[in-house]
Structures are given as C-alpha cells and as structure tokens.
Design a protein around this motif. Sequence first.
Motif, PDB file in Angstrom:
ATOM      1  N   ALA A   2     -33.802 -37.937   6.627  1.00 38.22           N
ATOM      2  CA  ALA A   2     -32.940 -36.898   7.211  1.00 38.22           C
ATOM      3  C   ALA A   2     -31.771 -36.630   6.266  1.00 38.22           C
ATOM      4  N   PRO A   3     -32.012 -35.894   5.187  1.00 35.69           N
ATOM      5  CA  PRO A   3     -30.946 -35.607   4.223  1.00 35.69           C
ATOM      6  C   PRO A   3     -29.764 -34.935   4.901  1.00 35.69           C
ATOM      7  N   PRO A   4     -28.551 -35.186   4.423  1.00 36.75           N
ATOM      8  CA  PRO A   4     -27.357 -34.658   5.080  1.00 36.75           C
ATOM      9  C   PRO A   4     -27.145 -33.172   4.852  1.00 36.75           C
ATOM     10  N   VAL A   5     -26.371 -32.577   5.736  1.00 35.36           N
ATOM     11  CA  VAL A   5     -25.916 -31.194   5.579  1.00 35.36           C
ATOM     12  C   VAL A   5     -24.919 -31.160   4.423  1.00 35.36           C
ATOM     13  N   LYS A   6     -24.897 -30.061   3.681  1.00 30.76           N
ATOM     14  CA  LYS A   6     -23.978 -29.952   2.549  1.00 30.76           C
ATOM     15  C   LYS A   6     -22.632 -29.388   3.011  1.00 30.76           C
ATOM     16  N   ALA A   7     -21.578 -30.184   2.816  1.00 28.18           N
ATOM     17  CA  ALA A   7     -20.221 -29.713   3.067  1.00 28.18           C
ATOM     18  C   ALA A   7     -19.724 -28.971   1.837  1.00 28.18           C
ATOM     19  N   VAL A   8     -19.066 -27.846   2.037  1.00 29.40           N
ATOM     20  CA  VAL A   8     -18.580 -27.070   0.893  1.00 29.40           C
ATOM     21  C   VAL A   8     -17.056 -27.002   0.839  1.00 29.40           C
ATOM     22  N   SER A   9     -16.390 -27.266   1.965  1.00 33.25           N
ATOM     23  CA  SER A   9     -14.934 -27.273   1.966  1.00 33.25           C
ATOM     24  C   SER A   9     -14.437 -28.032   3.186  1.00 33.25           C
ATOM     25  N   THR A  14     -16.328 -27.535   6.649  1.00 24.18           N
ATOM     26  CA  THR A  14     -17.159 -26.328   6.706  1.00 24.18           C
ATOM     27  C   THR A  14     -18.408 -26.572   5.872  1.00 24.18           C
ATOM     28  N   ASP A  15     -19.587 -26.289   6.456  1.00 25.01           N
ATOM     29  CA  ASP A  15     -20.829 -26.512   5.707  1.00 25.01           C
ATOM     30  C   ASP A  15     -21.256 -25.249   4.965  1.00 25.01           C
ATOM     31  N   GLU A  16     -22.374 -25.341   4.259  1.00 27.27           N
ATOM     32  CA  GLU A  16     -22.825 -24.244   3.404  1.00 27.27           C
ATOM     33  C   GLU A  16     -23.213 -22.997   4.197  1.00 27.27           C
ATOM     34  N   ASN A  17     -23.414 -23.143   5.494  1.00 28.02           N
ATOM     35  CA  ASN A  17     -23.733 -21.983   6.333  1.00 28.02           C
ATOM     36  C   ASN A  17     -22.505 -21.422   7.052  1.00 28.02           C
ATOM     37  N   GLY A  18     -21.337 -22.002   6.762  1.00 28.78           N
ATOM     38  CA  GLY A  18     -20.102 -21.512   7.365  1.00 28.78           C
ATOM     39  C   GLY A  18     -19.756 -22.149   8.700  1.00 28.78           C
ATOM     40  N   LYS A  19     -20.569 -23.104   9.166  1.00 28.53           N
ATOM     41  CA  LYS A  19     -20.284 -23.769  10.431  1.00 28.53           C
ATOM     42  C   LYS A  19     -19.157 -24.778  10.243  1.00 28.53           C
ATOM     43  N   GLN A  20     -18.231 -24.836  11.226  1.00 25.25           N
ATOM     44  CA  GLN A  20     -17.126 -25.777  11.172  1.00 25.25           C
ATOM     45  C   GLN A  20     -17.376 -26.979  12.076  1.00 25.25           C
ATOM     46  N   TYR A  21     -16.870 -28.120  11.632  1.00 25.15           N
ATOM     47  CA  TYR A  21     -17.003 -29.374  12.375  1.00 25.15           C
ATOM     48  C   TYR A  21     -15.624 -30.029  12.487  1.00 25.15           C
ATOM     49  N   LEU A  22     -15.240 -30.391  13.689  1.00 30.18           N
ATOM     50  CA  LEU A  22     -14.005 -31.143  13.887  1.00 30.18           C
ATOM     51  C   LEU A  22     -14.236 -32.576  13.418  1.00 30.18           C
ATOM     52  N   ASP A  23     -13.352 -33.087  12.569  1.00 30.86           N
ATOM     53  CA  ASP A  23     -13.490 -34.437  12.038  1.00 30.86           C
ATOM     54  C   ASP A  23     -12.897 -35.429  13.036  1.00 30.86           C
ATOM     55  N   GLY A  24     -13.742 -35.907  13.921  1.00 33.39           N
ATOM     56  CA  GLY A  24     -13.283 -36.794  14.986  1.00 33.39           C
ATOM     57  C   GLY A  24     -13.262 -38.258  14.620  1.00 33.39           C
ATOM     58  N   SER A  25     -13.709 -38.578  13.403  1.00 32.42           N
ATOM     59  CA  SER A  25     -13.728 -39.994  13.004  1.00 32.42           C
ATOM     60  C   SER A  25     -13.195 -40.218  11.600  1.00 32.42           C
ATOM     61  N   GLY A  26     -12.619 -39.168  10.998  1.00 29.72           N
ATOM     62  CA  GLY A  26     -12.105 -39.338   9.642  1.00 29.72           C
ATOM     63  C   GLY A  26     -13.183 -39.789   8.682  1.00 29.72           C
ATOM     64  N   GLY A  27     -14.430 -39.332   8.914  1.00 25.49           N
ATOM     65  CA  GLY A  27     -15.579 -39.865   8.182  1.00 25.49           C
ATOM     66  C   GLY A  27     -15.887 -41.224   8.774  1.00 25.49           C
ATOM     67  N   ALA A  28     -15.323 -42.279   8.174  1.00 30.51           N
ATOM     68  CA  ALA A  28     -15.401 -43.631   8.734  1.00 30.51           C
ATOM     69  C   ALA A  28     -13.990 -44.202   8.771  1.00 30.51           C
ATOM     70  N   ALA A  29     -13.119 -43.531   9.528  1.00 27.00           N
ATOM     71  CA  ALA A  29     -11.701 -43.911   9.645  1.00 27.00           C
ATOM     72  C   ALA A  29     -10.996 -43.835   8.301  1.00 27.00           C
ATOM     73  N   VAL A  30     -11.356 -42.835   7.503  1.00 29.85           N
ATOM     74  CA  VAL A  30     -10.802 -42.682   6.155  1.00 29.85           C
ATOM     75  C   VAL A  30      -9.744 -41.585   6.100  1.00 29.85           C
ATOM     76  N   SER A  31     -10.083 -40.385   6.552  1.00 31.36           N
ATOM     77  CA  SER A  31      -9.260 -39.190   6.311  1.00 31.36           C
ATOM     78  C   SER A  31      -8.085 -39.111   7.279  1.00 31.36           C
ATOM     79  N   CYS A  32      -7.154 -40.053   7.138  1.00 33.45           N
ATOM     80  CA  CYS A  32      -6.048 -40.140   8.093  1.00 33.45           C
ATOM     81  C   CYS A  32      -5.069 -38.984   7.967  1.00 33.45           C
TER      82      CYS A  32
END
Length: 444
Positions: free
Chosen positions: A11-18, A25-43
């Motif tokens: 199950a290859p991952p979706v490509k994030a572009v920004s 935001t992924d390559e199709n323009g869909k937005q995702y709320l970062d509810g976990s900071g990746g793995a508690a990283v993006s504080c």
Amino acid sequence: MSHVFPRQITAPPVKAVSAQGCYFTDENGKQYLDGSGGAAVSCLGHGDPEIIKAIQDQVAQLAFAHTGFFTSDPAEELADLLIKNAPGDLDRVYFVSGGSEAIEAALKLARQYHIENGEPQRKHLIARRQSYHGNTLGALATGGNAWRRAQFEPILVDVTHIAPCYEYVDRADNESAEEYGLRAAQELEDEILRLGTDQVLAFVAEPVVGATMGAVPAVAGYFNRIREICDKYGVLLILDEVMCGMGRTGHLFACDADGIAPDILCIAKGLGAGYQPIGAMLCSKKIYDTIGQGTGFFQHGHTYLGHPTACAAGLAVVNAMLERNLIEAVNTRSRQLFEALHETFGQHPHVGDIRGRGLFIGLEFVADRDSKTPFDPALKTAANFKKAAFEAGLVCYPMSGTRDGRLGDHVLLAPPFILSEAQVGELVEKLQTAAGSLPHLSNT
C-alpha cells in the motif's frame, strides 16, 4: 514507477506536495488535518518562516562540520538552552539524528559509566512491557513492543521487562491509584533483587508511554518510587522522552510533571519539529565527570553528531516554544481537546478510555466498555481506523496490540501546538466520522 522503498510495500503512500500550518496537501489537492504531528514530530506545524530562515541562514554559513574536529555555535547555544531548562543536575548534551540514536547512546553511556566507576559487572538492562524505545537493535531490544520485536528476537540483546504503569487495565477495584502505583513500581525492585543488586546498569522508561500503548501516563507517585529504587541500588534511570518530551505533555520536559529527574534523558521528534532530523541525549554531571576523569573518551559516535544545520533548527524550535508561550498554549488546547473528546466519546460504547497529558492523548477502543474487553485482532480495528480517518482528511496514529502486543487497539493524537480552537472541533469531528464509518466501532 517509483523506486522508493515504502514502509508498506502493498500500500504505497499518497504523495504530499505541500504543508502549511496544521494541514498537508496531496498531489490531488486534498487537504489533511495533521492530528498526530506525523508521529508526534511537527509540534510547530508546517511552513514556519522563522524556523525555515534559521535553517537557510545556517546552511549558508556552515552546513556541516564533523565533531571529530569542530563544535559550532548552534550546537553550543542549543546545549546551553536545553540545560538551562532541564530538570535535576543534567549537565551535558550529546546531539544525534533521532530518537533511536539517542537511546543507543544512552545505553552505551550507561554501560561505560559503570565500567569507569569501578563496577564492570553491571550488565543487565530493565525496561517495561509495552514500551517503545526505537527500531535500532539496542533500542528495539530495550523496548517491550512484542510485535516489533518478534522476528528480530534471535539477534536482540537480553533485556528483562516488568509491567508498565497502566491504570486503566491493571489497577484493581480495591486499590487506590497510589497503592497501584507503588505495587507497579515494586516490580522494579523485585527484578533488581532477582538479577543481583550489583548487576543492573539501568532502568529505561517513557514518562508517558506513546506509540505502543497510546499516551499512558503513570499514576502519581509511581516515578518517585522508581527514582528511590534506582538510587538505592545504584541503577541509572534513563527516561525516554523522544515522543512525549519537548512541550508535548504541557511541560518542556515530560518528567517535570512527575517531579523527578533522570540520570540520562533522551529527546528527539519535537526537538526539531520535523524541520531537521535531530535528537539528543542529556546526562548528569556525575556521569560526564566520571568519563572525563577516566578515559576521557565516550566510545561511541555517528557521522552527523552535532550537525550544525540540525542544531540551528533545534535552537530555533526550542526558542519558539519558549518565546511564543507555546507550552501554555498546549495546556489551553489540551483542556479544550479533552473536553471535546469526552463530550463526543465519553459515553461511546466502544471507547473505553480517554487519557494522556497536554496534546498527547490516546483513545482506547474496546468491544465492551464494562468489561474493557478488546476487539478481536482479526477485525484490524487500528488499521481500518487509520484508513477511515485518512479518507476523512485526518492524519492520526492508530495502533494495535495495546494490551500485550496482540490484543487491543488505540489511536494516538499529537497535533501541532499551534492548533486553533476551531481545529480542535474539526479534529474531533473527523475522528467521529472515521469511527462511524466502521460498523464495529459505530455507536448506533
């Protein structure tokens, strides 16, 4: 066709572009709320101009200098800042590239300390079941994550594991929280006595257990007793704050909430906030001086130790946390998020526990609330919840094996510290959408 080796080949991952603020935001323009900071990283969230500028300025001036020859201003300044705010008598900082490296350094330092302190017979490590300390072999052996360890057991060093402090499951009905904490901590003394009072070199624990159990803090008094036991038998206390540290739990260092200080402390993830790979091991003056007055050489090292660009990023991140009052913001948003989670899931038939500290929160899924019975692993609750949440536009951190490496499921939340009150509502709403889309998790 991609030549990248993904984590999950089927199950290859979706490509994030920004990414900006709390959203990908992924390559199709869909937005995702970062509810976990990746793995508690993006504080700090994504696209922070102040952090980006600090990195750009450092790359232009001095991108890399090998620590076999040089130190650098960013490393010196970041070490000073960390020690200024660190608990106890932590006095020196050893910069690495991530959490697993920090743990490996801690284990080696603990062993070398005892050798140079005249106790070379100390060789045993004690950790806790259902802990996670990293994926390199020493860190993996120390961790108690049964699923991650299983296929590598034959090549792992021998580490013994005691019970975690897991109040939701392990506290007896006739026990107070304090009584339970003392009972759980007693397992450490019992194990030291079993192995030999002069044979144990260190005890390793997460102040708040992260990935494997889903934001499980110890009950009050547990770590105070752990500290007493370690002191009694000359065992070094190593605290792993790789995931729970750096403001995540509402304190710059997670152990501050428990009122204790370790001999060695490991941090990473939030230290660089995802802008650069960086981790660190902090040790006490006593440990550092013992090595300094002995061989004068720590027999360990990596190419990217004290990387100037990574340290410049870490310095900017920690300064931002302190100067922008983000630790206070964590506590404010924590109260709001816990309130919203309890309002939405507090009586949900399949959410047994809502726990954590600060913006480090876990929800444990159960088949039955009253008996706390976990779901059948065949349902793949965590994996399916992750897919459903992602479809709903939410990045979160579900995991299975919460109870013993096989049974139990939870979702871990660790959103950026810049989360707004409106985004608190959005996060909870998307969690509810994900749960409602799975028949066995629906509350109807």
